[in-house]
Motif scaffolding. Structure first.
Motif, PDB file in Angstrom:
ATOM      1  N   VAL A  50      -0.911 -13.915 -24.261  1.00 22.80           N
ATOM      2  CA  VAL A  50      -0.682 -13.146 -23.047  1.00 22.80           C
ATOM      3  C   VAL A  50       0.725 -12.581 -23.115  1.00 22.80           C
ATOM      4  O   VAL A  50       1.644 -13.221 -23.625  1.00 22.80           O
ATOM      5  CB  VAL A  50      -0.837 -14.032 -21.785  1.00 22.80           C
ATOM      6  CG1 VAL A  50      -0.406 -13.302 -20.524  1.00 22.80           C
ATOM      7  CG2 VAL A  50      -2.271 -14.531 -21.651  1.00 22.80           C
ATOM      8  N   THR A  51       0.883 -11.370 -22.597  1.00 24.87           N
ATOM      9  CA  THR A  51       2.193 -10.738 -22.481  1.00 24.87           C
ATOM     10  C   THR A  51       2.353 -10.293 -21.034  1.00 24.87           C
ATOM     11  O   THR A  51       1.434  -9.690 -20.468  1.00 24.87           O
ATOM     12  CB  THR A  51       2.300  -9.518 -23.415  1.00 24.87           C
ATOM     13  OG1 THR A  51       2.042  -9.938 -24.750  1.00 24.87           O
ATOM     14  CG2 THR A  51       3.673  -8.888 -23.348  1.00 24.87           C
ATOM     15  N   ILE A  52       3.505 -10.606 -20.442  1.00 26.82           N
ATOM     16  CA  ILE A  52       3.805 -10.143 -19.089  1.00 26.82           C
ATOM     17  C   ILE A  52       5.146  -9.424 -19.110  1.00 26.82           C
ATOM     18  O   ILE A  52       6.011  -9.738 -19.926  1.00 26.82           O
ATOM     19  CB  ILE A  52       3.816 -11.297 -18.053  1.00 26.82           C
ATOM     20  CG1 ILE A  52       4.821 -12.392 -18.434  1.00 26.82           C
ATOM     21  CG2 ILE A  52       2.414 -11.880 -17.887  1.00 26.82           C
ATOM     22  CD1 ILE A  52       4.966 -13.514 -17.388  1.00 26.82           C
ATOM     23  N   TYR A  62       3.383 -15.274 -24.577  1.00 26.57           N
ATOM     24  CA  TYR A  62       2.842 -16.630 -24.511  1.00 26.57           C
ATOM     25  C   TYR A  62       2.222 -17.013 -25.854  1.00 26.57           C
ATOM     26  O   TYR A  62       1.208 -16.454 -26.267  1.00 26.57           O
ATOM     27  CB  TYR A  62       1.792 -16.714 -23.400  1.00 26.57           C
ATOM     28  CG  TYR A  62       1.289 -18.108 -23.145  1.00 26.57           C
ATOM     29  CD1 TYR A  62       2.028 -19.006 -22.376  1.00 26.57           C
ATOM     30  CD2 TYR A  62       0.075 -18.526 -23.652  1.00 26.57           C
ATOM     31  CE1 TYR A  62       1.563 -20.291 -22.129  1.00 26.57           C
ATOM     32  CE2 TYR A  62      -0.400 -19.810 -23.410  1.00 26.57           C
ATOM     33  CZ  TYR A  62       0.352 -20.682 -22.649  1.00 26.57           C
ATOM     34  OH  TYR A  62      -0.111 -21.948 -22.406  1.00 26.57           O
ATOM     35  N   PHE A  63       2.852 -17.990 -26.517  1.00 21.43           N
ATOM     36  CA  PHE A  63       2.385 -18.515 -27.800  1.00 21.43           C
ATOM     37  C   PHE A  63       2.139 -20.014 -27.657  1.00 21.43           C
ATOM     38  O   PHE A  63       3.066 -20.810 -27.792  1.00 21.43           O
ATOM     39  CB  PHE A  63       3.440 -18.303 -28.892  1.00 21.43           C
ATOM     40  CG  PHE A  63       3.576 -16.903 -29.398  1.00 21.43           C
ATOM     41  CD1 PHE A  63       2.773 -16.441 -30.425  1.00 21.43           C
ATOM     42  CD2 PHE A  63       4.533 -16.051 -28.864  1.00 21.43           C
ATOM     43  CE1 PHE A  63       2.915 -15.154 -30.920  1.00 21.43           C
ATOM     44  CE2 PHE A  63       4.683 -14.757 -29.349  1.00 21.43           C
ATOM     45  CZ  PHE A  63       3.867 -14.301 -30.376  1.00 21.43           C
ATOM     46  N   VAL A 109       9.828 -12.203 -13.606  1.00 25.13           N
ATOM     47  CA  VAL A 109       8.755 -11.311 -14.048  1.00 25.13           C
ATOM     48  C   VAL A 109       7.575 -11.391 -13.075  1.00 25.13           C
ATOM     49  O   VAL A 109       7.011 -10.368 -12.678  1.00 25.13           O
ATOM     50  CB  VAL A 109       8.319 -11.625 -15.496  1.00 25.13           C
ATOM     51  CG1 VAL A 109       7.063 -10.856 -15.861  1.00 25.13           C
ATOM     52  CG2 VAL A 109       9.451 -11.276 -16.472  1.00 25.13           C
ATOM     53  N   LEU A 110       7.220 -12.586 -12.641  1.00 24.72           N
ATOM     54  CA  LEU A 110       6.103 -12.731 -11.703  1.00 24.72           C
ATOM     55  C   LEU A 110       6.388 -12.061 -10.366  1.00 24.72           C
ATOM     56  O   LEU A 110       5.472 -11.552  -9.707  1.00 24.72           O
ATOM     57  CB  LEU A 110       5.764 -14.207 -11.482  1.00 24.72           C
ATOM     58  CG  LEU A 110       5.089 -14.925 -12.641  1.00 24.72           C
ATOM     59  CD1 LEU A 110       4.929 -16.405 -12.328  1.00 24.72           C
ATOM     60  CD2 LEU A 110       3.748 -14.283 -12.967  1.00 24.72           C
ATOM     61  N   ALA A 111       7.645 -12.031  -9.941  1.00 29.11           N
ATOM     62  CA  ALA A 111       8.010 -11.407  -8.669  1.00 29.11           C
ATOM     63  C   ALA A 111       7.858  -9.892  -8.707  1.00 29.11           C
ATOM     64  O   ALA A 111       7.774  -9.239  -7.664  1.00 29.11           O
ATOM     65  CB  ALA A 111       9.445 -11.776  -8.297  1.00 29.11           C
ATOM     66  N   ASP A 112       7.797  -9.333  -9.902  1.00 29.67           N
ATOM     67  CA  ASP A 112       7.691  -7.880 -10.078  1.00 29.67           C
ATOM     68  C   ASP A 112       6.818  -7.607 -11.304  1.00 29.67           C
ATOM     69  O   ASP A 112       7.249  -6.981 -12.261  1.00 29.67           O
ATOM     70  CB  ASP A 112       9.100  -7.299 -10.259  1.00 29.67           C
ATOM     71  CG  ASP A 112       9.100  -5.818 -10.552  1.00 29.67           C
ATOM     72  OD1 ASP A 112       8.188  -5.102 -10.092  1.00 29.67           O
ATOM     73  OD2 ASP A 112      10.017  -5.365 -11.267  1.00 29.67           O
ATOM     74  N   ALA A 114       4.776  -5.884 -13.616  1.00 35.79           N
ATOM     75  CA  ALA A 114       4.437  -4.480 -13.867  1.00 35.79           C
ATOM     76  C   ALA A 114       3.400  -4.327 -14.973  1.00 35.79           C
ATOM     77  O   ALA A 114       2.742  -3.294 -15.064  1.00 35.79           O
ATOM     78  CB  ALA A 114       5.700  -3.696 -14.233  1.00 35.79           C
ATOM     79  N   ASN A 115       3.249  -5.361 -15.824  1.00 35.94           N
ATOM     80  CA  ASN A 115       2.304  -5.277 -16.929  1.00 35.94           C
ATOM     81  C   ASN A 115       1.789  -6.668 -17.272  1.00 35.94           C
ATOM     82  O   ASN A 115       2.556  -7.621 -17.349  1.00 35.94           O
ATOM     83  CB  ASN A 115       2.966  -4.652 -18.159  1.00 35.94           C
ATOM     84  CG  ASN A 115       1.965  -4.328 -19.241  1.00 35.94           C
ATOM     85  OD1 ASN A 115       0.893  -3.811 -18.962  1.00 35.94           O
ATOM     86  ND2 ASN A 115       2.295  -4.634 -20.478  1.00 35.94           N
ATOM     87  N   LEU A 116       0.481  -6.763 -17.459  1.00 27.29           N
ATOM     88  CA  LEU A 116      -0.173  -7.999 -17.877  1.00 27.29           C
ATOM     89  C   LEU A 116      -1.172  -7.628 -18.955  1.00 27.29           C
ATOM     90  O   LEU A 116      -2.048  -6.789 -18.732  1.00 27.29           O
ATOM     91  CB  LEU A 116      -0.892  -8.657 -16.694  1.00 27.29           C
ATOM     92  CG  LEU A 116      -1.884  -9.778 -17.034  1.00 27.29           C
ATOM     93  CD1 LEU A 116      -1.164 -10.984 -17.639  1.00 27.29           C
ATOM     94  CD2 LEU A 116      -2.660 -10.192 -15.791  1.00 27.29           C
ATOM     95  N   GLU A 117      -1.010  -8.234 -20.136  1.00 30.04           N
ATOM     96  CA  GLU A 117      -1.920  -7.967 -21.243  1.00 30.04           C
ATOM     97  C   GLU A 117      -2.447  -9.282 -21.791  1.00 30.04           C
ATOM     98  O   GLU A 117      -1.698 -10.240 -21.961  1.00 30.04           O
ATOM     99  CB  GLU A 117      -1.203  -7.200 -22.361  1.00 30.04           C
ATOM    100  CG  GLU A 117      -0.723  -5.832 -21.926  1.00 30.04           C
ATOM    101  CD  GLU A 117      -0.037  -5.054 -23.038  1.00 30.04           C
ATOM    102  OE1 GLU A 117      -0.064  -5.506 -24.206  1.00 30.04           O
ATOM    103  OE2 GLU A 117       0.536  -4.006 -22.731  1.00 30.04           O
TER     104      GLU A 117
END
Length: 158
Positions: A50-52, A62-63, A109-112, A114-117
């Motif tokens: 996962v990438t945020i 996320y690894f 990052v969770l507060a803003d 902008a991208n979730l992959e």
């Protein structure tokens, strides 16, 4: 991509639509859960699960210790990604051995968001991959610790 006698596999990610983005700070210590299916199994490749990222360009990867490897279709596998770095799986670079992200970076990052992959290619081969049941799960607060109890051997305690 076939280049002469060589085949090059290009990694891809499922990109979340706008409904998953925005302020997701309430999910800190919660999880992202999703189901993955792939047409065949094989040797795993090493890409982030996962990438945020936030709108300021801070990207976290996320690894987990063991790379996700979904079973072959028709089976599905369910995966969960925890939104904290207690286990050190979130990295600040696109490398499993990169520097660990801080919990504050994850919160920012969770507060803003902008991208979730979510990773789409799980092995270097021609595969059909599917993603389903993507959901954010809030943390489960434990406000009262359970009381101790003693029972005789073979008796069930609740």
């Amino acid at each position: 991509i076939v280049l002469g006698a060589t085949t090059l596999y290009v990694p891809f990610n499922f990109v979340a639509p706008a409904a998953y983005r925005g302020n997701r700070s309430t999910y800190y210590n919660g999880t992202l859960q999703y189901d993955i299916q792939q047409s065949t199994t094989g040797t795993p490749n090493q890409y982030p699960e996962v990438t945020i990222a936030n709108s300021l360009g801070i990207i976290l990867y996320y690894f987990p210790a063991t790379s996700n490897q979904p079973p072959a279709a028709p089976a599905w596998a369910t995966y969960s990604v925890v939104f904290n770095n207690t286990l050190g799986f979130w990295k600040t670079t696109n490398s499993a051995t990169g520097p660990a992200a801080t919990d504050l970076q994850i919160q920012n990052v969770l507060a803003d968001l902008a991208n979730l992959e979510i990773r789409g290619l799980y092995r270097d081969a021609n595969t059909i991959n599917r993603l389903d049941n993507v959901s954010f799960r809030p943390p489960i607060p434990i406000t009262l610790q359970p009381a101790s109890t003693a029972v005789c051997s073979g008796v069930t305690a609740a």
